[in-house]
Design a protein around this motif. Structure first.
Motif, PDB file in Angstrom:
ATOM      1  N   TRP A  23      39.691  59.187  41.829  1.00 46.64           N
ATOM      2  CA  TRP A  23      40.376  58.017  42.353  1.00 46.64           C
ATOM      3  C   TRP A  23      39.572  56.725  42.269  1.00 46.64           C
ATOM      4  O   TRP A  23      40.155  55.647  42.183  1.00 46.64           O
ATOM      5  CB  TRP A  23      40.766  58.275  43.818  1.00 46.64           C
ATOM      6  CG  TRP A  23      41.668  59.451  43.974  1.00 46.64           C
ATOM      7  CD1 TRP A  23      41.353  60.671  44.499  1.00 46.64           C
ATOM      8  CD2 TRP A  23      43.044  59.539  43.586  1.00 46.64           C
ATOM      9  NE1 TRP A  23      42.432  61.512  44.466  1.00 46.64           N
ATOM     10  CE2 TRP A  23      43.488  60.843  43.913  1.00 46.64           C
ATOM     11  CE3 TRP A  23      43.934  58.651  42.995  1.00 46.64           C
ATOM     12  CZ2 TRP A  23      44.785  61.269  43.670  1.00 46.64           C
ATOM     13  CZ3 TRP A  23      45.235  59.075  42.757  1.00 46.64           C
ATOM     14  CH2 TRP A  23      45.647  60.365  43.082  1.00 46.64           C
ATOM     15  N   VAL A  24      38.239  56.813  42.310  1.00 45.66           N
ATOM     16  CA  VAL A  24      37.434  55.580  42.286  1.00 45.66           C
ATOM     17  C   VAL A  24      37.129  55.146  40.857  1.00 45.66           C
ATOM     18  O   VAL A  24      37.333  53.979  40.486  1.00 45.66           O
ATOM     19  CB  VAL A  24      36.131  55.753  43.092  1.00 45.66           C
ATOM     20  CG1 VAL A  24      35.255  54.510  42.960  1.00 45.66           C
ATOM     21  CG2 VAL A  24      36.456  56.008  44.560  1.00 45.66           C
ATOM     22  N   LEU A  25      36.637  56.063  40.037  1.00 49.25           N
ATOM     23  CA  LEU A  25      36.254  55.695  38.678  1.00 49.25           C
ATOM     24  C   LEU A  25      37.407  55.061  37.886  1.00 49.25           C
ATOM     25  O   LEU A  25      37.173  54.087  37.152  1.00 49.25           O
ATOM     26  CB  LEU A  25      35.699  56.916  37.932  1.00 49.25           C
ATOM     27  CG  LEU A  25      34.408  57.528  38.501  1.00 49.25           C
ATOM     28  CD1 LEU A  25      33.882  58.612  37.566  1.00 49.25           C
ATOM     29  CD2 LEU A  25      33.345  56.465  38.735  1.00 49.25           C
ATOM     30  N   PRO A  26      38.652  55.554  37.996  1.00 45.16           N
ATOM     31  CA  PRO A  26      39.735  54.911  37.246  1.00 45.16           C
ATOM     32  C   PRO A  26      39.992  53.459  37.652  1.00 45.16           C
ATOM     33  O   PRO A  26      40.600  52.703  36.876  1.00 45.16           O
ATOM     34  CB  PRO A  26      40.958  55.787  37.566  1.00 45.16           C
ATOM     35  CG  PRO A  26      40.388  57.119  37.903  1.00 45.16           C
ATOM     36  CD  PRO A  26      39.108  56.819  38.628  1.00 45.16           C
ATOM     37  N   ALA A  27      39.541  53.051  38.837  1.00 48.25           N
ATOM     38  CA  ALA A  27      39.753  51.664  39.284  1.00 48.25           C
ATOM     39  C   ALA A  27      38.712  50.705  38.738  1.00 48.25           C
ATOM     40  O   ALA A  27      38.909  49.487  38.786  1.00 48.25           O
ATOM     41  CB  ALA A  27      39.744  51.613  40.816  1.00 48.25           C
ATOM     42  N   LEU A  28      37.615  51.224  38.211  1.00 45.82           N
ATOM     43  CA  LEU A  28      36.492  50.357  37.847  1.00 45.82           C
ATOM     44  C   LEU A  28      36.724  49.493  36.606  1.00 45.82           C
ATOM     45  O   LEU A  28      36.279  48.333  36.582  1.00 45.82           O
ATOM     46  CB  LEU A  28      35.225  51.201  37.678  1.00 45.82           C
ATOM     47  CG  LEU A  28      34.760  51.939  38.952  1.00 45.82           C
ATOM     48  CD1 LEU A  28      33.434  52.642  38.680  1.00 45.82           C
ATOM     49  CD2 LEU A  28      34.637  50.993  40.135  1.00 45.82           C
ATOM     50  N   PRO A  29      37.362  49.995  35.544  1.00 43.47           N
ATOM     51  CA  PRO A  29      37.563  49.122  34.381  1.00 43.47           C
ATOM     52  C   PRO A  29      38.317  47.834  34.711  1.00 43.47           C
ATOM     53  O   PRO A  29      37.907  46.740  34.278  1.00 43.47           O
ATOM     54  CB  PRO A  29      38.353  50.004  33.409  1.00 43.47           C
ATOM     55  CG  PRO A  29      37.946  51.393  33.771  1.00 43.47           C
ATOM     56  CD  PRO A  29      37.811  51.374  35.255  1.00 43.47           C
ATOM     57  N   ALA A  30      39.405  47.939  35.479  1.00 42.53           N
ATOM     58  CA  ALA A  30      40.161  46.734  35.851  1.00 42.53           C
ATOM     59  C   ALA A  30      39.330  45.831  36.745  1.00 42.53           C
ATOM     60  O   ALA A  30      39.401  44.591  36.645  1.00 42.53           O
ATOM     61  CB  ALA A  30      41.462  47.133  36.555  1.00 42.53           C
ATOM     62  N   LEU A  31      38.532  46.438  37.619  1.00 43.69           N
ATOM     63  CA  LEU A  31      37.669  45.653  38.503  1.00 43.69           C
ATOM     64  C   LEU A  31      36.634  44.877  37.697  1.00 43.69           C
ATOM     65  O   LEU A  31      36.384  43.688  37.948  1.00 43.69           O
ATOM     66  CB  LEU A  31      36.985  46.578  39.507  1.00 43.69           C
ATOM     67  CG  LEU A  31      36.056  45.945  40.540  1.00 43.69           C
ATOM     68  CD1 LEU A  31      36.831  45.015  41.461  1.00 43.69           C
ATOM     69  CD2 LEU A  31      35.352  47.022  41.360  1.00 43.69           C
ATOM     70  N   ALA A  32      36.036  45.537  36.713  1.00 42.00           N
ATOM     71  CA  ALA A  32      35.027  44.872  35.878  1.00 42.00           C
ATOM     72  C   ALA A  32      35.638  43.743  35.050  1.00 42.00           C
ATOM     73  O   ALA A  32      35.012  42.701  34.837  1.00 42.00           O
ATOM     74  CB  ALA A  32      34.365  45.898  34.955  1.00 42.00           C
ATOM     75  N   GLN A  33      36.865  43.956  34.603  1.00 40.05           N
ATOM     76  CA  GLN A  33      37.534  42.916  33.819  1.00 40.05           C
ATOM     77  C   GLN A  33      37.901  41.715  34.685  1.00 40.05           C
ATOM     78  O   GLN A  33      37.797  40.562  34.248  1.00 40.05           O
ATOM     79  CB  GLN A  33      38.790  43.492  33.165  1.00 40.05           C
ATOM     80  CG  GLN A  33      39.487  42.519  32.215  1.00 40.05           C
ATOM     81  CD  GLN A  33      40.643  43.177  31.475  1.00 40.05           C
ATOM     82  OE1 GLN A  33      40.990  44.325  31.737  1.00 40.05           O
ATOM     83  NE2 GLN A  33      41.237  42.454  30.545  1.00 40.05           N
ATOM     84  N   ARG A  34      38.309  41.998  35.918  1.00 43.99           N
ATOM     85  CA  ARG A  34      38.726  40.919  36.821  1.00 43.99           C
ATOM     86  C   ARG A  34      37.535  40.107  37.307  1.00 43.99           C
ATOM     87  O   ARG A  34      37.624  38.891  37.478  1.00 43.99           O
ATOM     88  CB  ARG A  34      39.476  41.519  38.010  1.00 43.99           C
ATOM     89  CG  ARG A  34      40.010  40.487  38.987  1.00 43.99           C
ATOM     90  CD  ARG A  34      40.788  41.171  40.082  1.00 43.99           C
ATOM     91  NE  ARG A  34      41.313  40.217  41.056  1.00 43.99           N
ATOM     92  CZ  ARG A  34      41.958  40.559  42.168  1.00 43.99           C
ATOM     93  NH1 ARG A  34      42.206  41.842  42.434  1.00 43.99           N
ATOM     94  NH2 ARG A  34      42.376  39.639  43.003  1.00 43.99           N
ATOM     95  N   TYR A  35      36.397  40.781  37.550  1.00 46.28           N
ATOM     96  CA  TYR A  35      35.205  40.108  38.069  1.00 46.28           C
ATOM     97  C   TYR A  35      34.026  40.368  37.135  1.00 46.28           C
ATOM     98  O   TYR A  35      33.202  41.254  37.380  1.00 46.28           O
ATOM     99  CB  TYR A  35      34.874  40.611  39.471  1.00 46.28           C
ATOM    100  CG  TYR A  35      35.967  40.398  40.486  1.00 46.28           C
ATOM    101  CD1 TYR A  35      36.302  39.121  40.925  1.00 46.28           C
ATOM    102  CD2 TYR A  35      36.671  41.485  41.018  1.00 46.28           C
ATOM    103  CE1 TYR A  35      37.309  38.924  41.865  1.00 46.28           C
ATOM    104  CE2 TYR A  35      37.677  41.296  41.957  1.00 46.28           C
ATOM    105  CZ  TYR A  35      37.987  40.008  42.376  1.00 46.28           C
ATOM    106  OH  TYR A  35      38.989  39.820  43.297  1.00 46.28           O
ATOM    107  N   PRO A  36      33.922  39.609  36.065  1.00 51.80           N
ATOM    108  CA  PRO A  36      32.849  39.860  35.090  1.00 51.80           C
ATOM    109  C   PRO A  36      31.447  39.656  35.655  1.00 51.80           C
ATOM    110  O   PRO A  36      30.478  40.164  35.072  1.00 51.80           O
ATOM    111  CB  PRO A  36      33.153  38.855  33.966  1.00 51.80           C
ATOM    112  CG  PRO A  36      34.008  37.805  34.605  1.00 51.80           C
ATOM    113  CD  PRO A  36      34.806  38.510  35.656  1.00 51.80           C
TER     114      PRO A  36
END
Length: 337
Positions: free
Chosen positions: A106-119
């Motif tokens: 549940w956590v790891l799948p959220a990280l790519p979008a998070l990294a893209q949103r907050y570089p």
């Protein structure tokens, strides 16, 4: 606000348990913390902390004041954040501690979008099932499941964690489907264990006794330290296990697992919670990760399903009764009222 410096010093000292730790978190000297505390006590006219060379302890007045001081500082923090956060681009490192199974799914799948949103953010996720002291270990965010008790941490509920009993169809063909709690003693039982935690009893509703619960303590033939590994054993026809519904759900949908005794088994009151230390000015980098993760979890429909909803959606998920092929059961269930 004349008391602000003293309130910060007081709350951090009470939370961390020492002047030195409070000074490190406030980025001042221990002498400055001591001076701020003395000034606050002088203004209030009461002693809030009893101090010695090794430790500090709250007085009765300090205990009453602590909760109100925390609430006041949180309110101030939120007011400032509402005004300034929009102008601040979150950046820096955020350390997250989460259990292995929940983290992977549940956590790891959220990280790519998070990294893209907050570089500008760098997110460091530590996957570990052991209990962790967030403050002492330097983590910004912790995600853990269980029976959540009051603590000095901010707690944000993610979801309930209903428990289920499961086995594979092949195992049930060989061993039979248990139809009572006591019949479980005839079967190969599997369990998950966590460091420093006692064995988790399986709880059941007592037929005909409103509100009564049966406690069944399994004697596992096999035990592992990871919930996903436990499900792997069940899928390998090793026996019966109690696990979280979210772990079993994909395999219930494919028919590789079956629910046992769903009308009797108590799913419990465990919760998954995201928590972080009480910090008077929560950094935008931490707030951004907290809110992004919580939004991700809110949109994950499978996290919020109940056992009843699964049974309604998957009528074949519950194992059909069949004769057991073992010796008579040995009762081991105790009643809790």
């Amino acid at each position: 606000m004349k008391q602000l410096q003293g309130m910060l010093a007081f709350v951090e000292t009470a939370t961390s348990g020492s002047l030195r730790a409070a000074a490190e978190r406030l980025e001042v000297t221990p002498a400055a913390v001591s001076k701020s505390l003395a000034r606050l006590e002088s203004q209030l006219g009461v002693r809030l902390l009893n101090r010695s060379t090794r430790r500090v302890a709250l007085t009765a007045e300090g205990q009453r004041f602590l909760g109100k001081a925390r609430a006041a500082l949180r309110a101030l923090d939120e007011a400032v954040a509402d005004v300034t956060q929009a102008a601040l681009a979150p950046s820096g490192r955020v350390r997250v501690s989460v259990g292995m199974a929940f983290g992977r799914r549940w956590v790891l799948p959220a990280l790519p979008a998070l990294a893209q949103r907050y570089p500008g953010l760098s997110v460091d996720v530590d996957l570990d099932n052991r209990p962790v002291d967030l403050v002492a270990s330097g983590f910004d965010i912790g995600i853990r499941g269980g029976l959540i008790e009051n603590s000095s941490l901010v707690a944000r509920r993610i979801c309930h964690l209903p428990l289920v009993l499961v086995a594979s169809p092949r195992y049930l063909e060989q061993a039979g489907v248990p139809q009572t709690v006591d019949a479980l003693a005839q079967h190969r039982l599997l369990a998950v264990h966590f460091a420093g935690a006692p064995p988790t009893p399986w709880r059941f509703r007592k037929p005909g006794a409103r509100g009564a619960r049966l406690h069944f303590t399994p004697e596992p033939r096999l035990s592992v330290s990871d919930p996903e590994a436990l499900v792997d054993l069940v899928l390998a026809d090793a026996g019966i296990a109690q696990t979280g519904l979210s772990h079993a759900l994909p395999h219930l949908r494919t028919g590789r697992l079956r629910l046992l005794l769903p009308e009797l088994h108590d799913p419990g009151s465990r919760e998954m919670v995201l928590h972080y230390p009480h910090r008077q000015f929560l950094a935008p980098r931490v707030r951004a990760v907290v809110e992004a993760l919580l939004e991700h979890f809110r949109q994950a429909a499978d996290l919020h399903l109940t056992v009843a909803q699964v049974l309604e959606a998957l009528p074949g998920a519950a194992a059909e009764a069949s004769p057991a092929r073992r010796s008579p059961a040995r009762p081991r269930a105790s009643v809790e009222r």
